[in-house]
Design a protein around this motif. Structure first.
Motif, PDB file in Angstrom:
ATOM      1  N   HIS A  84       0.816  -1.218   0.000  1.00  0.00           N
ATOM      2  CA  HIS A  84       0.000   0.000   0.000  1.00  0.00           C
ATOM      3  C   HIS A  84       0.847   1.264   0.000  1.00  0.00           C
ATOM      4  O   HIS A  84       0.405   2.295  -0.505  1.00  0.00           O
ATOM      5  CB  HIS A  84      -0.952  -0.019   1.196  1.00  0.00           C
ATOM      6  N   TYR A 116     -12.202  11.582  -4.633  1.00  0.00           N
ATOM      7  CA  TYR A 116     -11.867  10.176  -4.831  1.00  0.00           C
ATOM      8  C   TYR A 116     -10.375   9.939  -4.603  1.00  0.00           C
ATOM      9  O   TYR A 116      -9.977   8.990  -3.911  1.00  0.00           O
ATOM     10  CB  TYR A 116     -12.256   9.708  -6.228  1.00  0.00           C
ATOM     11  N   SER A 120      -8.633   7.687  -1.652  1.00  0.00           N
ATOM     12  CA  SER A 120      -7.684   6.605  -1.942  1.00  0.00           C
ATOM     13  C   SER A 120      -6.421   6.755  -1.094  1.00  0.00           C
ATOM     14  O   SER A 120      -5.926   5.779  -0.509  1.00  0.00           O
ATOM     15  CB  SER A 120      -7.317   6.599  -3.429  1.00  0.00           C
ATOM     16  N   TYR A 155     -12.967   5.636   1.746  1.00  0.00           N
ATOM     17  CA  TYR A 155     -12.689   5.221   0.372  1.00  0.00           C
ATOM     18  C   TYR A 155     -13.949   4.729  -0.322  1.00  0.00           C
ATOM     19  O   TYR A 155     -14.175   5.003  -1.506  1.00  0.00           O
ATOM     20  CB  TYR A 155     -11.615   4.134   0.383  1.00  0.00           C
ATOM     21  N   CYS A 159     -15.268   6.451  -3.702  1.00  0.00           N
ATOM     22  CA  CYS A 159     -15.558   5.698  -4.927  1.00  0.00           C
ATOM     23  C   CYS A 159     -16.972   5.986  -5.421  1.00  0.00           C
ATOM     24  O   CYS A 159     -17.203   6.171  -6.620  1.00  0.00           O
ATOM     25  CB  CYS A 159     -15.413   4.203  -4.676  1.00  0.00           C
ATOM     26  N   GLN A 250     -11.195  -3.716 -12.469  1.00  0.00           N
ATOM     27  CA  GLN A 250     -11.330  -3.340 -11.063  1.00  0.00           C
ATOM     28  C   GLN A 250     -12.283  -4.272 -10.332  1.00  0.00           C
ATOM     29  O   GLN A 250     -12.068  -4.610  -9.164  1.00  0.00           O
ATOM     30  CB  GLN A 250     -11.811  -1.890 -10.915  1.00  0.00           C
ATOM     31  N   THR A 292      -7.640  -0.598  -6.929  1.00  0.00           N
ATOM     32  CA  THR A 292      -7.623   0.856  -6.792  1.00  0.00           C
ATOM     33  C   THR A 292      -6.973   1.527  -8.001  1.00  0.00           C
ATOM     34  O   THR A 292      -7.480   2.527  -8.510  1.00  0.00           O
ATOM     35  CB  THR A 292      -6.878   1.254  -5.509  1.00  0.00           C
ATOM     36  N   GLN A 295      -9.264   1.270 -11.009  1.00  0.00           N
ATOM     37  CA  GLN A 295     -10.386   2.185 -10.801  1.00  0.00           C
ATOM     38  C   GLN A 295      -9.948   3.632 -11.011  1.00  0.00           C
ATOM     39  O   GLN A 295     -10.677   4.435 -11.617  1.00  0.00           O
ATOM     40  CB  GLN A 295     -10.922   2.003  -9.388  1.00  0.00           C
TER      41      GLN A 295
END
Length: 354
Positions: A84, A116, A120, A155, A159, A250, A292, A295
């Motif tokens: 991450h 968004y 994230s 998140y 989204c 995604q 992610t 997306q």
């Protein structure tokens, strides 16, 4: 010529001797701790153990800097952190490229996209902090994973905003699902953080199945609602549009992530074999990061197509109202996590007195 050379050498020697008399840099710079040895599952409290992970744990109750420095050490949380952390860098680089190449400005049309991207970064950062520092103490463990759940909820709603304003079709927005989409997404996001915090607080290891159900049901319902505009688009539009491939990917990556989050595989079949590299939660992180990034790419492409018409379709006031609801959700989620942290503190104090 030789006398000049000797003179220069004697001057240089004098300068070196003077530097040697200066205080050592180690006096001024903090020293890093030596790499701490990892311990077995039996050496840490049950709260910190993971099923079928038998080694690679960091000792609890160490100095804070020991856990920060463990970013560069090998333990069973290393890949959870780095997957991450690298995703954060990719999101920032991709977003900076978009802003530089297309001259993105902050206005009502770009607000859902900005929220968004912010959501994230929040969920990825919360995840990094939780997996890097959670071994410090029981209270820190609970607090950071509550924060991790807040990041997931934020998140989810980030989204929902991006997919609603840039990826949805007119027919879907006129449907019953489209009519309740944004308030429903906000409520389910808050339920996700509340149920995950409760499950974390209420159940003890070995965790019963109902704990996993308590975590999965609200987040699954939130995902099914959030992805509905994309699912409608994939079902009704020609897949000749390149952006639809990113939308499809995604969904595939999220389904794979959900599988490895729900089932501790492959470590369940080979206990101890995947303690450091390859256990299910690491694979879950990898697939979630890929979800992610796909997306993100899909939203960027849809934004570039619809940025001129988004104000006309949705209206500036509605977009700003939706953007404001994002911060309301953040506040509600944080307050929920703080209340649950207070409950943990009371429980830990009671355990000490008992």
């Amino acid at each position: 010529m030789s006398s000049k050379v000797l003179g220069c050498l004697s001057t240089l020697t004098l300068r070196v001797q003077q530097l040697g008399q200066l205080p050592r840099l180690s006096i001024w710079l903090p020293s890093l701790p030596l790499p701490q040895a990892t311990v077995l599952a039996s050496d840490v409290p049950s709260l910190f153990r993971e099923p079928y992970i038998l080694s690679g744990y960091r000792p609890v109750n160490q100095e804070w800097r020991s856990y920060f420095c463990s970013l560069f050490q090998c333990h069973n949380e290393s890949l959870n952190v780095w997957t991450h952390l690298l995703a954060i860098l990719v999101v920032l680089l991709r977003f900076s490229f978009l802003t530089g190449a297309w001259g993105l400005t902050v206005n009502a049309a770009s607000l859902p996209l900005l929220l968004y991207v912010l959501s994230s970064l929040i969920y990825l950062s919360c995840s990094v902090a939780a997996h890097l520092l959670q071994s410090h103490s029981e209270l820190v463990h609970y607090s950071l994973f509550f924060l991790d759940y807040v990041g997931v909820a934020v998140y989810q709603y980030g989204c929902a905003l991006g997919l609603y304003f840039y990826c949805s079709e007119h027919a879907w927005r006129q449907s019953p699902v489209g009519a309740v989409f944004l308030p429903g997404a906000a409520v389910l996001a808050w339920l996700s953080v509340a149920s995950c915090c409760f499950a974390k607080f209420h159940y003890r290891r070995p965790y019963p199945l109902c704990r996993k159900i308590c975590q999965i049901i609200p987040t699954s319902l939130a995902y099914m609602l959030d992805i509905s505009p994309v699912a409608h688009r994939l079902a009704t539009r020609s897949w000749e549009e390149p952006v639809l491939m990113f939308h499809a990917l995604q969904i595939v990556f999220f389904m794979l992530a959900a599988l490895f989050f729900s089932c501790p595989i492959p470590e369940r079949f080979f206990p101890g074999r995947f303690d450091i590299v390859g256990h299910g939660h690491q694979i879950f992180h990898i697939f979630l990061a890929m979800c992610t990034l796909c997306q993100l790419e899909a939203l960027f492409k849809d934004f570039l197509v619809h940025q001129q018409s988004v104000l006309e379709v949705h209206g500036e006031h509605f977009i700003l109202l939706a953007g404001g609801s994002f911060f309301v959700l953040v506040l509600c989620s944080v307050l929920t996590a703080i209340l649950m942290r207070g409950a943990v503190q009371k429980q830990l104090k009671k355990k000490v007195y008992d």
